[in-house]
Design a protein around this motif. Sequence first.
Motif, PDB file in Angstrom:
ATOM      1  N   ARG A 129     -27.311  -2.634  -1.281  1.00 60.41           N
ATOM      2  CA  ARG A 129     -27.028  -3.836  -2.073  1.00 60.41           C
ATOM      3  C   ARG A 129     -27.532  -3.608  -3.492  1.00 60.41           C
ATOM      4  NH1 ARG A 129     -25.562  -7.931   1.359  1.00 60.41           N
ATOM      5  NH2 ARG A 129     -26.079  -7.616   3.555  1.00 60.41           N
TER       6      ARG A 129
ATOM      7  N   ARG B 271     -29.362  -6.579  -5.351  1.00 56.84           N
ATOM      8  CA  ARG B 271     -30.755  -6.832  -4.995  1.00 56.84           C
ATOM      9  C   ARG B 271     -31.688  -5.863  -5.705  1.00 56.84           C
ATOM     10  NH1 ARG B 271     -30.940  -8.225   1.517  1.00 56.84           N
ATOM     11  NH2 ARG B 271     -29.641 -10.109   1.421  1.00 56.84           N
ATOM     12  N   TRP B 272     -31.288  -4.607  -5.747  1.00 61.69           N
ATOM     13  CA  TRP B 272     -32.122  -3.630  -6.453  1.00 61.69           C
ATOM     14  C   TRP B 272     -32.203  -3.955  -7.937  1.00 61.69           C
ATOM     15  CZ3 TRP B 272     -35.408  -0.492  -4.250  1.00 61.69           C
ATOM     16  CH2 TRP B 272     -35.209  -0.094  -2.929  1.00 61.69           C
TER      17      TRP B 272
END
Length: 506
Positions: free
Chosen positions: A194, A197-198
Amino acid sequence: MSSTDSGDLPPSFAPGSGAPGWRRVRREPPATPPRARGAGGAAAPAPAPRRRQGPPPAAAQSRQPLPSSLPPRDSGTPRRPHASRARAGSSVVPLAPRGQDGVERTRALPAAGATRSGALSPPPRAASSGGPTAYPVRRSVHQPGAPHPQRVPAAPPPTRAAQGDPWAQAPLHPAGPPVPRTDTARPRRRRRVRPLRWLAAVLVLVLALVGGRVLWLAHRVEESIGRVDALSGAADTSGETWLIVGSDSRADGAVQDEAEGARADSIMLLHRAQDGTAALVSLPRDTYVEVPGYGGDKINASYAYGEAPLLVETVEDLTGLTVDHYVEVGMGGVTSLVDAVGGVEVCLDYDVEDPDSGLVWHTADGECQRVDGTRALAYSRMRKSDPLGDIGRALRQRAVVSAVVSEAMSTRTLLSLTRQDALVEAGASTLTVDEDMRTLDLARMLLAFRSASGSGLTGAPPIESLDYEPGGIGSAVLLEGTTAPGFFESLRDGTLTPEDFNRLSG
């Protein structure tokens, strides 16, 4: 079982020779004349139906009971070629004449009109005119001479009662072949990467680091910056006002001459009105004012008489504005601040070689040049070689301060930790502020300074004379209308325009 043994077969069929036997024929009642009406118009009663009397036909009397069983196929007893292979209790119908092997093909009919599941079979289909009634049939799949397969009843599914639960009679699972279960573990699902999200995590980390860095710098400034009790405590006025003073104290060694003490070489009043309009007013240091307790004198004399507190009180009497914050910059600090930001760019459109300030400027190198701290200090102090005198010097001082502020807030400085440390170190050793000022107030001052410079609301108030001599103080600068009351009223209201600055009427 012979072809003459009819057993439970219906009387409509005679197996074996195929010759039709006795068949019930429906008799139509004879035509009767219309019933005559009796007297009075009443219809005569209908004759009673006739009943069939007599014994049943001979074919029905010739029925014999079927043998209880047949000899097995492998017993050696010969079986009649045309004998039926249907189960006892079912009916057979000739499918076709005998073949070459002499065996009659048959088809089996369900017995008693019921299916295997217990439901009634559908009614027989009507045959074509003159033919027998057609029953649903099932073709025999056994070949002549093959052993009859034995039917093994399927075991009922286990119930919960068999497992020890007397109240549950339902089967544990529906009838049918069991579903094989495998003991192998389910394969682990691959985690999808994802990127959002990072990215969010990286942004949060960066913001945390930047916030921590800002808080650390603010704490360092507040712990290292100089403090002075400069505010008068007068009633507050609308807006926010900062008094920025450039001190030419000889104590730091930046200025080398025979003068003693400290003087306010540069005085700037920064005001932000309630509507957010910011204006920066440069007050010439020779402006004629009334110094509280000393009478008429030059404005910079108030600093020499009573330093910061008396200067603040004098400015408040002149402008009608209450000073909220006081900021003092030593002349030696100008060199440090300019060097901390990597130099600034200033402009001058004529050649200068001034021995008092030490400024050497040649327009052959360009009217706008990038200078270091030493040349920036000489540029901001030069006065005698300027055609406008003190007015021109105030303009250059304001240009240097604006350039330092712009470089301090530039992306290049914000991304350089080395420049940040040098700027904080120079500011902490150079600035002196009032007791109530915090880092947030200093940041708001820089933003208001930049806003005023960008909108063009900077300069000196309207001047009536540059050579005013009231006596006893030498030549002074007289503001328009003696203290320019209309100008400072517009400053308080935030209604000044760029045309209101730097006007000379005399």
